[in-house]
Scaffold this motif. Structure first.
Motif, PDB file in Angstrom:
ATOM      1  N   LEU A   1       0.883  -1.114  -0.071  1.00 10.32           N
ATOM      2  CA  LEU A   1       0.225   0.500  -0.142  1.00 10.32           C
ATOM      3  C   LEU A   1       1.108   1.477   0.343  1.00 10.32           C
ATOM      4  O   LEU A   1       0.532   2.621  -0.789  1.00 10.32           O
ATOM      5  N   SER A   2       2.145   1.722   1.115  1.00  4.71           N
ATOM      6  CA  SER A   2       2.625   2.526   1.224  1.00  4.71           C
ATOM      7  C   SER A   2       3.139   2.343  -0.334  1.00  4.71           C
ATOM      8  O   SER A   2       3.851   3.896  -1.521  1.00  4.71           O
ATOM      9  N   ASN A   3       4.348   1.700  -1.323  1.00  3.43           N
ATOM     10  CA  ASN A   3       4.142   1.978  -2.816  1.00  3.43           C
ATOM     11  C   ASN A   3       3.530   2.274  -3.792  1.00  3.43           C
ATOM     12  O   ASN A   3       3.362   3.285  -4.431  1.00  3.43           O
ATOM     13  N   TRP A   4       2.296   1.741  -3.684  1.00  4.45           N
ATOM     14  CA  TRP A   4       0.801   2.126  -4.066  1.00  4.45           C
ATOM     15  C   TRP A   4       1.037   3.555  -3.951  1.00  4.45           C
ATOM     16  O   TRP A   4       0.855   4.135  -5.407  1.00  4.45           O
ATOM     17  N   ASN A   5       0.569   4.263  -2.862  1.00  2.00           N
ATOM     18  CA  ASN A   5       0.558   5.080  -2.599  1.00  2.00           C
ATOM     19  C   ASN A   5       1.853   6.190  -3.216  1.00  2.00           C
ATOM     20  O   ASN A   5       0.823   7.645  -3.423  1.00  2.00           O
ATOM     21  N   LEU A   6       3.202   6.287  -3.023  1.00  3.77           N
ATOM     22  CA  LEU A   6       4.423   6.750  -3.032  1.00  3.77           C
ATOM     23  C   LEU A   6       3.770   6.907  -4.868  1.00  3.77           C
ATOM     24  O   LEU A   6       4.309   8.037  -5.339  1.00  3.77           O
ATOM     25  N   SER A   7       3.612   5.314  -5.423  1.00  6.24           N
ATOM     26  CA  SER A   7       3.535   5.771  -7.017  1.00  6.24           C
ATOM     27  C   SER A   7       2.523   6.828  -7.244  1.00  6.24           C
ATOM     28  O   SER A   7       2.514   7.554  -8.070  1.00  6.24           O
ATOM     29  N   LEU A   8       1.272   6.857  -6.758  1.00 11.30           N
ATOM     30  CA  LEU A   8       0.441   7.620  -7.141  1.00 11.30           C
ATOM     31  C   LEU A   8       0.403   9.058  -6.717  1.00 11.30           C
ATOM     32  O   LEU A   8       0.238   9.986  -7.414  1.00 11.30           O
ATOM     33  N   TYR A   9       0.933   9.577  -5.893  1.00 10.34           N
ATOM     34  CA  TYR A   9       1.212  10.573  -4.903  1.00 10.34           C
ATOM     35  C   TYR A   9       2.124  11.591  -5.917  1.00 10.34           C
ATOM     36  O   TYR A   9       1.973  12.439  -6.371  1.00 10.34           O
ATOM     37  N   GLY A  10       3.322  10.450  -6.899  1.00 12.15           N
ATOM     38  CA  GLY A  10       4.250  10.942  -7.181  1.00 12.15           C
ATOM     39  C   GLY A  10       3.215  11.506  -8.266  1.00 12.15           C
ATOM     40  O   GLY A  10       4.020  12.277  -9.617  1.00 12.15           O
ATOM     41  N   PHE A  11       3.009  10.334  -9.573  1.00 14.46           N
ATOM     42  CA  PHE A  11       2.330  10.519 -10.611  1.00 14.46           C
ATOM     43  C   PHE A  11       0.749  12.121 -10.786  1.00 14.46           C
ATOM     44  O   PHE A  11       0.916  12.361 -11.456  1.00 14.46           O
ATOM     45  N   TYR A  12       0.409  12.132  -9.920  1.00 16.53           N
ATOM     46  CA  TYR A  12      -0.403  13.063  -9.477  1.00 16.53           C
ATOM     47  C   TYR A  12       0.531  14.689  -9.654  1.00 16.53           C
ATOM     48  O   TYR A  12       0.130  15.658 -10.463  1.00 16.53           O
ATOM     49  N   PHE A  13       1.706  14.650  -8.575  1.00 20.17           N
ATOM     50  CA  PHE A  13       2.544  15.661  -8.278  1.00 20.17           C
ATOM     51  C   PHE A  13       3.215  15.883 -10.166  1.00 20.17           C
ATOM     52  O   PHE A  13       2.943  17.408 -10.216  1.00 20.17           O
ATOM     53  N   GLU A  14       3.747  15.021 -11.185  1.00 20.27           N
ATOM     54  CA  GLU A  14       3.964  15.203 -12.170  1.00 20.27           C
ATOM     55  C   GLU A  14       3.106  15.651 -12.987  1.00 20.27           C
ATOM     56  O   GLU A  14       3.276  16.867 -13.745  1.00 20.27           O
ATOM     57  N   ARG A  15       1.925  15.073 -12.952  1.00 21.78           N
ATOM     58  CA  ARG A  15       0.421  15.220 -14.346  1.00 21.78           C
ATOM     59  C   ARG A  15      -0.021  16.675 -13.862  1.00 21.78           C
ATOM     60  O   ARG A  15       0.329  17.835 -14.586  1.00 21.78           O
ATOM     61  N   LEU A  16      -0.329  17.476 -12.348  1.00 22.63           N
ATOM     62  CA  LEU A  16      -0.016  18.996 -11.487  1.00 22.63           C
ATOM     63  C   LEU A  16       0.813  20.169 -12.658  1.00 22.63           C
ATOM     64  O   LEU A  16       0.223  20.554 -12.957  1.00 22.63           O
ATOM     65  N   GLN A  17       2.158  19.245 -12.622  1.00 20.91           N
ATOM     66  CA  GLN A  17       3.902  20.363 -12.593  1.00 20.91           C
ATOM     67  C   GLN A  17       3.279  20.384 -14.531  1.00 20.91           C
ATOM     68  O   GLN A  17       3.194  21.286 -15.039  1.00 20.91           O
ATOM     69  N   GLU A  18       2.654  19.438 -14.918  1.00 24.51           N
ATOM     70  CA  GLU A  18       2.453  19.338 -16.263  1.00 24.51           C
ATOM     71  C   GLU A  18       1.156  20.460 -16.643  1.00 24.51           C
ATOM     72  O   GLU A  18       1.834  21.151 -17.268  1.00 24.51           O
ATOM     73  N   TRP A  19       0.068  20.620 -16.079  1.00 23.79           N
ATOM     74  CA  TRP A  19      -1.346  21.476 -16.368  1.00 23.79           C
ATOM     75  C   TRP A  19      -0.200  22.929 -16.505  1.00 23.79           C
ATOM     76  O   TRP A  19      -0.750  23.600 -16.651  1.00 23.79           O
ATOM     77  N   TRP A  20       0.026  22.945 -14.873  1.00 27.83           N
ATOM     78  CA  TRP A  20       1.159  24.305 -14.649  1.00 27.83           C
ATOM     79  C   TRP A  20       1.822  24.662 -16.217  1.00 27.83           C
ATOM     80  O   TRP A  20       1.381  25.589 -16.644  1.00 27.83           O
ATOM     81  N   LYS A  21       2.781  23.237 -16.087  1.00 26.09           N
ATOM     82  CA  LYS A  21       3.355  24.398 -17.346  1.00 26.09           C
ATOM     83  C   LYS A  21       2.433  24.411 -18.757  1.00 26.09           C
ATOM     84  O   LYS A  21       3.185  25.969 -19.514  1.00 26.09           O
ATOM     85  N   THR A  22       1.748  23.452 -18.767  1.00 22.57           N
ATOM     86  CA  THR A  22       0.867  23.972 -19.977  1.00 22.57           C
ATOM     87  C   THR A  22       0.254  25.319 -20.099  1.00 22.57           C
ATOM     88  O   THR A  22      -0.489  26.060 -21.423  1.00 22.57           O
ATOM     89  N   SER A  23      -0.841  25.392 -18.842  1.00 18.28           N
ATOM     90  CA  SER A  23      -1.482  27.261 -18.761  1.00 18.28           C
ATOM     91  C   SER A  23      -0.533  28.286 -18.997  1.00 18.28           C
ATOM     92  O   SER A  23      -1.062  29.145 -19.298  1.00 18.28           O
TER      93      SER A  23
END
Length: 160
Positions: free
Chosen positions: A31-53
């Motif tokens: 569960l820890s590995n799962w959540n760390l993977s998701l948090y990293g993914f969400y943060f990267e997608r958020l950065q991509e959204w900000w960069k695009t905007s």
């Protein structure tokens, strides 16, 4: 049971099949590995959204906007596919480490899980059909109601 079929753990005899089941710490690691993977993914997608905007104001034409939009969507789809693979690898590695390869019921459990999933899908389809039928019935009532209300009102005489 013979000495070879069991082992002593804190004064208790333990069945060898239970040794293959994950304990709480293994589940928490997964569960820890799962959540760390998701948090990293969400943060990267958020950065991509900000960069695009931030790139939008610099666009000169509608074609530039469409191109930026397509690039963003292509990257997003690729990122989601990669993340899905990462999550399945986390589960797969946990499953392989905790599954007893000698378990003859594995295929039965897998078949049962597939049947359960099929039943859930069928129930969801039936519920969706029910919702659609109810919505269509309500839509039909709202169209008919003004006509029936107008017919039910008494007609007024015109003044001369």
């Amino acid at each position: 049971m013979s000495q070879h079929d069991t082992r002593q753990t804190k004064g208790h005899q333990e069945d060898p099949n239970t040794c293959m089941k994950p304990d709480v710490s293994e589940c928490m690691d997964m569960l820890s590995n799962w959540n760390l993977s998701l948090y990293g993914f969400y943060f990267e997608r958020l950065q991509e959204w900000w960069k695009t905007s931030l790139e939008v104001p610099a666009l000169r034409s509608a074609d530039d906007y469409v191109e930026l939009h397509e690039q963003f969507l292509d990257k997003m789809v690729g990122d989601y596919a990669e993340q899905a693979e990462n999550l399945s690898e986390i589960v797969r590695s946990e499953f392989q480490s905790s599954r007893n390869p000698d378990d003859s019921n594995y295929e039965e459990h897998l078949l049962k899980a597939q049947q359960d999933a099929a039943q859930i899908i069928d129930q969801a389809k039936a519920q969706a059909e029910h919702i659609i039928a109810e919505a269509e019935a309500r839509a039909g009532q709202t169209v008919v109601e003004p006509e029936t209300q107008a017919a039910a009102l008494p007609k007024r005489r015109k003044s001369a």
